[in-house]
Design an enzyme around this catalytic site. Structure first.
Site, short mmCIF file in Angstrom:
data_model
loop_
_atom_site.label_atom_id
_atom_site.label_comp_id
_atom_site.label_asym_id
_atom_site.label_seq_id
_atom_site.Cartn_x
_atom_site.Cartn_y
_atom_site.Cartn_z
N GLY A 85 0.83 -1.20 0.00
CA GLY A 85 0.00 0.00 0.00
C GLY A 85 0.85 1.24 0.00
O GLY A 85 1.79 1.35 0.78
N GLY A 103 -7.65 -6.16 5.26
CA GLY A 103 -8.76 -7.00 4.81
C GLY A 103 -9.97 -6.14 4.50
O GLY A 103 -9.88 -4.92 4.50
N CYS A 136 -6.08 -16.30 0.71
CA CYS A 136 -6.15 -15.70 -0.63
C CYS A 136 -4.98 -16.20 -1.48
O CYS A 136 -3.81 -15.93 -1.18
CB CYS A 136 -6.08 -14.18 -0.51
SG CYS A 136 -5.79 -13.37 -2.09
N CYS A 146 -13.13 -9.32 -6.15
CA CYS A 146 -12.76 -9.76 -4.79
C CYS A 146 -13.45 -8.85 -3.78
O CYS A 146 -13.43 -7.63 -3.94
CB CYS A 146 -11.25 -9.67 -4.61
SG CYS A 146 -10.73 -10.05 -2.91
N CYS A 156 -8.73 -19.58 -1.00
CA CYS A 156 -9.83 -18.91 -1.70
C CYS A 156 -9.41 -18.67 -3.15
O CYS A 156 -8.37 -18.07 -3.40
CB CYS A 156 -10.11 -17.57 -1.01
SG CYS A 156 -11.32 -16.55 -1.91
N CYS A 166 -11.76 -15.14 -7.09
CA CYS A 166 -11.59 -14.25 -8.25
C CYS A 166 -11.48 -15.05 -9.54
O CYS A 166 -11.73 -14.52 -10.62
CB CYS A 166 -10.41 -13.31 -8.06
SG CYS A 166 -8.85 -14.13 -7.71
#
Ligand code: AMP
Length: 460
Positions: free
Chosen positions: A32, A108, A250, A396, A446, A449
């Site tokens: 980020g 998250g 993920c 997502c 998961c 996507c």
């Protein structure tokens, strides 16, 4: 998507927790780049410094000199929910009559955010942002302060009612809590320094930089509490909160998001990516003169692919590292400009060559379309594209900023149509079964996507 860190120094005289937290955040910068922040306890109350910008821009030596503390938490933000502004930057603070007492940083996304926020607002809880981290913090603070629940029970309440993904660090005066959702959707690890300093971080590259030793992953629905009395782990049964037996890590963290020098969900990321490339190579019937990665995220995929086929590998495209991640620029127009600012081919190298370009994923198709044009303009005679992941067909909702389904090119077009849009001579993706075959414990992951099967549900 975000990165978090939490530091607790058992030796209170150390007072360098903020400095370690900044260093750890610096290693998580890829998670980020919009804003960053540190909250620390100065002996009296919680202090907070957060700003828009990169870690190195916000935290300089002069600022660090005044951040004395043995306990600190930090956050780097990549906006998924809520606008890109300082109000949504983390950590968030909760103050009671004695001043700022709680601070929280999370990674998250909460799917039932609005419902939970409405519930708290109806109880006169006031919100300053649209951010999930603030919701988690206010939820815990409300149940602790107004309903008299212990902090552990308040966090347990979060696990019972919050649908989605959260790895979080919570600072309460001079105590630290770290907890992870029952599905363990985002990475979250625990490490320790030689001097007994505890470290919680999104990725292992972050604890490496501060010379901490990896101890373990924070477990699904585990709450770790550290205080002057030491550490205790409250391991709740994840199956009490989730409606399936397995976690939902993920998989995209391994494919794209995490740094290749990290170990995520006990998988070395670089090695996993090489295996993706190797798998792609298994079905290859077009042998190019050279394999070129779209740097940097597909470097190891391309390496694995080229090694398997015994083809030349080269960095035909050079990336300008000062542009930032293309995808992160929020507006499409800015994103478009960024692609050509970001990559430049080696002079003369591509002329007359049959090239296989490797990328980790295609989302909107913006990046590859421009790159292919660039590669052709520099003389490549054929451009074949191989993608180290399956078609991204579904959005997502658990913390990765994918666009709406309509904007996802693979949701709208076939492989042939996408190849035509990209102007590629051929295009092939990894399939979902191929990807799953590479992960022994694939029930614990998961793949939403790629396959539209959203695994995160609360237990009814
Ligand atoms: P696009 O240009 O929209 O097709 O985006 C694909 C490129 O963005 C690929 O080169 C990926 O490396 C990168 N990418 C894929 N998913 C994400 C994401 N969620 N956030 C940031 N970058 C991404």
């Amino acid at each position: 998507m975000c990165g978090i860190i939490g530091i607790f120094q058992r030796d209170k005289k150390s007072e360098s927790a903020s400095r370690l937290a900044v260093l750890g955040l610096f290693a998580e910068q890829h998670r980020g780049q919009e804003s960053c922040g540190i909250a620390y306890f100065d002996g009296q109350k919680i202090q907070l410094i957060k700003k828009m910008g990169l870690v190195k821009e916000v935290f300089n030596e002069k600022i660090l000199e005044d951040m004395h503390s043995h306990i600190a938490i930090g956050h780097v933000r990549y906006p998924t929910k809520g606008t890109s502004d300082i109000g949504n930057a983390q950590p968030h603070i909760f103050s009671n009559l004695s001043g700022p007492m709680f601070a929280l940083a999370s990674n998250g996304d909460i799917v039932n955010y609005q419902e939970l926020r409405d519930e708290l607002e109806s109880k006169d809880v006031f919100f300053e942002s649209d951010n999930d981290g603030e919701l988690i913090l206010k939820y815990i603070a409300y149940y602790h302060e107004k309903q008299g629940l212990s902090i552990v029970d308040s966090i347990k309440n979060v696990m019972r009612h919050f649908q989605g993904s959260y790895s979080a660090v919570l600072l309460i005066k001079d105590e630290l809590y770290a907890f992870r959702d029952p599905y363990s959707n985002r990475p979250f690890i625990f490490g320790e320094l030689d001097d007994g300093t505890y470290v919680f971080a999104s990725e292992s590259c972050s604890i490496d930089i501060i010379r901490a030793e990896f101890k373990k992953e924070v477990s699904p629905s585990e709450i770790i509490h550290v205080s002057g009395n030491g550490m205790r782990s409250i391991q709740l049964n994840p199956e009490e909160f989730r409606d399936r037996k397995h976690t939902a890590h993920c998989v995209f963290e391994l494919i794209y998001f995490s740094r290749p020098d990290s170990v995520v969900y006990n998988h070395a990321v670089y090695a996993f990516r090489e295996i993706l490339g190797k798998k792609l190579a298994e079905k290859e019937d077009i042998i190019a003169d050279v394999v070129i990665p779209v740097p940097d995220s597909s470097n190891f995929i391309a390496l694995g692919y080229a090694k398997e086929l015994g083809i030349d590998f080269n960095f035909g495209l050079i990336r300008n590292h000062y542009v930032g991640r293309t995808f992160i620029a929020p507006e499409q127009t800015i994103r478009d400009e960024n692609v050509s600012q970001k990559f430049n081919p080696l002079p003369g190298y591509l002329k007359g060559k049959k090239v296989t370009l490797i990328d980790d994923s295609i989302v909107r198709g913006t990046t590859l379309r421009k790159i292919i044009k660039m590669v052709r303009n520099h003389g490549a005679k054929e451009v074949h594209v191989r993608i180290g992941s399956p078609m991204v067909k579904y959005s997502c909702y658990y913390g990765i900023d994918t666009p709406t389904m309509e904007e996802l090119i693979a949701n709208q077009k076939t492989v042939e149509d996408i190849a035509a849009f990209l102007q590629a001579d051929s295009l092939r993706y990894l399939t979902v079964p191929e990807l799953k075959s590479l992960i022994k414990d694939n029930n614990d992951f998961c793949f939403a996507c790629f396959d539209g099967n959203y695994p995160i549900h609360l237990k009814e």
